[in-house]
Design an enzyme around this catalytic site. Sequence first.
Site, short mmCIF file in Angstrom:
data_model
loop_
_atom_site.label_atom_id
_atom_site.label_comp_id
_atom_site.label_asym_id
_atom_site.label_seq_id
_atom_site.Cartn_x
_atom_site.Cartn_y
_atom_site.Cartn_z
N SER A 257 0.72 -0.81 0.05
CA SER A 257 0.08 -0.08 0.09
C SER A 257 1.36 1.61 0.32
CB SER A 257 -1.15 0.18 1.01
OG SER A 257 -2.09 0.97 1.24
N ASP A 489 -8.94 -4.38 -6.01
CA ASP A 489 -8.55 -3.50 -4.61
C ASP A 489 -9.05 -2.08 -4.08
OD1 ASP A 489 -7.46 -2.11 -2.77
OD2 ASP A 489 -5.27 -3.24 -3.09
N HIS A 517 -7.55 -5.98 -0.15
CA HIS A 517 -6.54 -4.55 -0.78
C HIS A 517 -4.95 -5.96 -0.65
CE1 HIS A 517 -4.09 -1.04 -0.11
NE2 HIS A 517 -3.50 -1.01 0.59
#
Length: 548
Positions: A257, A489, A517
Amino acid sequence: MHIRRIPRQTRNRTQVRNRPQTPTRRRTRTRTMAAALLSAAALLGSACSSSDSTSTSASTSAGVARLAALPRSTPSTLDPYYDQKLTWRSCGVPGFQCATMKAPLDYAKPGAGDVRLAVARKQATGKAKPLGSLLVNPGGPGGSAVDYLQQYAGIGYPAEVRARYDMVAVDPRGVARSEPVECLDGPQMDTFTETDMTPDDQRETDQLVAQYKKFAEACGTHSARLLRHVSTVDSARDMDILRAVLGDPKLNYVGASYGTFLGATYAGLFPDRVGRMVLDGAMDPSLTARELNLQQTAGFETAFQSFAEDCAKRADCPLGDKGSTPTQIADNLSTFFTKLDAHPLPTGDPDGRKLTESLGTTGVIAAMYDQAEWERLRDALHAATKENDGAGLLALSDSYYERDPDGRYSNLMFANAAVNCLDLPPAFNGPAQVEKALPGFEKASPVFGPNLAWASLNCTYWPVRATGTPHRIEAKGAAPIVVVGTTRDPATPYRWAQSLAGQLSSARLLTYVGDGHTAYGRGSACIDSAIDTYLLKGTPPTDGKRCS
């Protein structure tokens, strides 16, 4: 706004292969959340420059700046940092060691003071030839990499990887154990998180703006020394000091991320020092703050549509009858939020908190990160809509905000805002611009759009001006970098992975076709095998490889 962190979880690696990770953060912290709604914190940010003129961006023919590499030779003024020796000690966690590393507070003025960074490691367990250190970061910004290492990566990564690498983490400056940014106290944060994020009139708009200003002013008051020096560029430069101190000629790295932006920034600044690098749940540094927020809003809508389609197939769906359309389910959720706005629900909370519209929205979005949480969300929504009990959604929201049962908040929200507001100029200059942009956000997500549009106002009142701007990262000359994207996502839309892979000169795009995610360790043997092979043998997957 949104934070970008990978979900915490309590399962070991074998269990993860059979069931996706949970997206909420349990109190027995094991894996930090890489992205979730943060109506209190800052934008999805990027950084392309620091106060050191050697890291400024160059212009490209497309009109978007690119991150320029730093000189290959390290300035002599930084020698004391690159030459330091770490003193390892017990962390109190079996198998792990901890140390404190120094970095310059201001890279443009190395003699003007230091920042002390918390480092942890778990040494390689195998007898085969070691591969050096593997630095891990769970995202955020604001997620504790040390927690992530000790509670997941150092015990949950494949045994083969842990046998060959010293597993290492550093809490970025301003985060957790590394001179944390501080802002509001617990009761003040309670007020902040409960504030109406979809104002209906001028009075409610003024209240929201007042809370944003109070948050920003508190950060400026309590963290004045550090607030100008927590950019992603600063943290990427800190990672290079750590690489040198650990004795590694190249940086091996797995970032998730926001951690992908941190890793890509490192690659852009130090392309010749990139080793084996995995960027999972990738961000696109070329976008403005408003573009990032709008596209992420669409990502949450994509995730919600998957949830709604699944819910419609179930007899226990609290938002419609079996066979309801996703649109009907979305309309019912919007109606529920409207009712919450007028009449917050009791929760049984010992501090007397009720479930407001803002907290309820946070709870729902927190469950969008992984389909493993959909059952929990259905239960919470059933209790709220059928039994007038908001406790389940409040628990989801609290786990998102890292609020413990005693009413204390972690540093996550403060560090998140501090980094993001420094990395990019604000999305909006005031409420009038938000109101003008509302139709676009509502189109991107009829359910979440208004909330996320107003959440984008946070950095408008930040006490420190942004040092970063949108930019491309090419990292010419870097070794192969594996960029991983998940097609549905919610927090880092797949198009971002495609864009970053298109920018990085040596990227290999690896795609997970599915929900949730990030992809590594989520149950896809195809994804895990490709990344493990790359980390252990240095052989990257074929560019464009797709897994499910």
